[in-house]
Design an enzyme around this catalytic site. Sequence first.
Site, PDB file in Angstrom:
ATOM      1  N   GLU A 344       0.789  -1.242   0.000  1.00  0.00           N
ATOM      2  CA  GLU A 344       0.000   0.000   0.000  1.00  0.00           C
ATOM      3  C   GLU A 344       0.817   1.285   0.000  1.00  0.00           C
ATOM      4  O   GLU A 344       0.599   2.169   0.824  1.00  0.00           O
ATOM      5  CB  GLU A 344      -0.930   0.006   1.229  1.00  0.00           C
ATOM      6  CG  GLU A 344      -1.934  -1.099   1.209  1.00  0.00           C
ATOM      7  CD  GLU A 344      -2.815  -1.114   2.447  1.00  0.00           C
ATOM      8  OE1 GLU A 344      -4.022  -1.319   2.284  1.00  0.00           O
ATOM      9  OE2 GLU A 344      -2.307  -0.950   3.570  1.00  0.00           O
TER      10      GLU A 344
HETATM   11  C1  TNX Z   1      -4.696  -3.963   4.448  1.00  0.00           C
HETATM   12  S1  TNX Z   1      -3.097  -6.415   4.293  1.00  0.00           S
HETATM   13  C2  TNX Z   1      -3.441  -3.781   4.987  1.00  0.00           C
HETATM   14  C3  TNX Z   1      -3.301  -3.400   6.398  1.00  0.00           C
HETATM   15  C4  TNX Z   1      -4.630  -3.207   7.057  1.00  0.00           C
HETATM   16  C5  TNX Z   1      -5.569  -4.288   6.593  1.00  0.00           C
HETATM   17  C6  TNX Z   1      -6.884  -4.260   7.296  1.00  0.00           C
HETATM   18  C7  TNX Z   1      -2.025  -5.403   4.067  1.00  0.00           C
HETATM   19  C8  TNX Z   1      -0.776  -5.900   3.558  1.00  0.00           C
HETATM   20  N1  TNX Z   1      -2.290  -4.123   4.336  1.00  0.00           N
HETATM   21  O1  TNX Z   1      -2.509  -2.242   6.515  1.00  0.00           O
HETATM   22  O2  TNX Z   1      -4.444  -3.269   8.431  1.00  0.00           O
HETATM   23  O3  TNX Z   1      -5.778  -4.135   5.224  1.00  0.00           O
HETATM   24  O4  TNX Z   1      -7.654  -5.369   6.925  1.00  0.00           O
END
Ligand code: TNX
Length: 530
Positions: A344
Site C-alpha cells: 500500500e
Molecule cells: C490492508 S493487508 C493492509 C493493512 C490493514 C488491513 C486491514 C495489508 C498488507 N495491508 O494495513 O491493516 O488491510 O484489513
Amino acid sequence: MKRTACVFVATAVLAGCARAPKAKAPQPAPPGHGLPSGAAALLPLPARLEPGRGAEFRITGKTVLHAGDPALAGSAAALREWIRRATGIAPAPASPVAGPPENAIELSLDPARTALGPEGYDLVIDAKRVLLTAAAPAGVFYGVQTLRQLLPYWAEHEAVLFAEPRPATLPPLHIEDTPRFAWRGAMLDVARHFFTVDDVKRFVDLLALHKMNRLHLHLADDQGWRIEIAKWPDLTAKGGLGEVGGTPGGFYTKAQYADIVAYAAARFVTIVPEIDMPGHTNAALASYAQLNCSGQAPPPYSGTEVGFSALCVDNPATYQFIDDIVGEIAAMTPGPYFHCGGDEVKTLTPAQYRTFIERVQTIVQAHGKQMIGWDEIAGATLLPSSIVQHWRPEAPKDTLARAAHLVLSPADRSYLDMKYHSDIAIGLTWAGLIPVKTAYDWDPGTLVPGAAPGSVLGVEAALWAETLANIRDLEFLAMPRLAAIAEVGWSPASLHSWEPFRLRLAAQAPRWTALGINFYRAPDIPWKSF
Ligand code: TNX
C-alpha cells in the site's frame, strides 16, 4: 499391532474398516464427523487414520511415560501435565528398557522414518501401549497435540477438577500424519494496537494447539513502533507511545522479544518479524526528522487511514537506517525470515518502489535472512529465495504465478479481522464478510493458477488490529476461523469437506471453553456443550 490394509479417512468410514474384518456388511458411519468415537475432536484432521480393533488404552496409576530422547523432554513434560489434569495421575517416567513396558506411553525419534518428514508422526494406540514415533522432534510435538485432543477437555483446566484420580481412556487407532504445507502461519498486528508478551504467548498457544508453525509479528506501522532498536532509541521512546484511538501503546524490549522467540520455539513456532516499509512508516518518521524528505517530523498518528506515509527513498541515509534495523532484528531472530512489508505505497512512482524493494532485499540478504513481503513486491526483481505473501484478492495472478515462493493470505478468506457478520461490532469489511465456511472452503493448491509446483509454501491467517482493543477481541475474531485456516494448511485436499469439519469444530467448544477462549459461537456450528 497388526495393521489392516484398510485406511480410513474422515468422510468415508469405509465398510468393514471400523470392526473386525469378518464383518462383511457395511458398518454404519459414525455420526457425521466420520471419526471413531473418542477421536471426534481431532482438528486439523490427520492425513491417515485407521481405527484399531482391540480395547482402549487405559491411563491408570501404573501408566508410565517414556521419552526416548532428550530432545523430546518438552513434549513429554507437556503431555504428562495434560494427562495429570485429565486424570489426576501424573505418569511416572519409565527408565529406558529393551522394549517399551506394558501400560506405557512411549515417545521416540526414528530418523529412518524419512517418509514422515520433519513434522509428521506415527501414533499407534492399543490396549497395551501408546507409541508415538517421528523422524524429528517437531513430529513428536504434533503427535502430542493429537493425544491432547484425544484426552477429555478438562485436561485444559489449570486446576485438576476432582479430588480422586479418575482413569481416562484413549481410543485404539493408528494415525500416520504429515502436513500438507510447510508454512502454516498467522500474522498478528501489534502495531495498530499493542499486545503484551503474555497476549502474544496466548496466541502462540492457539497456534500450537492447531499445529501451526509460523507467527508473523507486524512490528511497525503508522501508529506504532513495537521493537527496541539500540541504535535508534526514539523509535520506541517516541514511536511506541501511542496506538489507534490515542490509547497508550507499548513496545517489546530485546529481552521481551527474546522471551517471545523462545516461547514460540519451544512450541515449534518460528517468529517472522515484519518492519513494514517504505509505506506504513509514520511512527518512524515521527520519531526521527531526518528520515523525512522534508526534514520535518510529522505528528504521531492514531487514525486508521493507510498509504500516506513513506520513507525518503532517494536519500542514502535511509538505507543506513534500514541496514541498522534489519541488522538488529536479524541478530535477535533465529528464524530465517525478515518481512519487509512493502504494501500500500501510494506516494512513490512504480520505479521508485521497485528500486527500493530491490535495495532492501540486498540488505536483508546481507544480514543472512530470506526476504518476505506483501504481494506488491512481486513487481520487483526478486532473488530466488524471496517469498511473496499474497493478500489482495485482485492481485494479478500471472505476476503471482511467477513468484518462486508464495505464502497465501487471500484477504477474502484468511483475514481474521474481517467481520463474520455485518451485525458484529468489531472487525472491518473491506474484503467482505468472512463467515467460518468462507474461511474454510478454499484450496491453496488452485488459488494461483499457473503457480509452479511446490512454489506454494502454505497459508497464513492475518489478524490486523485496527478494531481490536484487547486479547478478548483478538480471540473473538481469531476463533474459530484460525482453526479453519489451520486445517486448510495441514490436512490433505482430498479430505477437505465442510460438513465433517463443521462437526469437528463443534466438538472443540468444551476444550476452548476450558481454555477460557472468547470464541465466536457462529450460529451455523452445532457447538457441543459439556
Ligand atoms: C490492508 S493487508 C493492509 C493493512 C490493514 C488491513 C486491514 C495489508 C498488507 N495491508 O494495513 O491493516 O488491510 O484489513
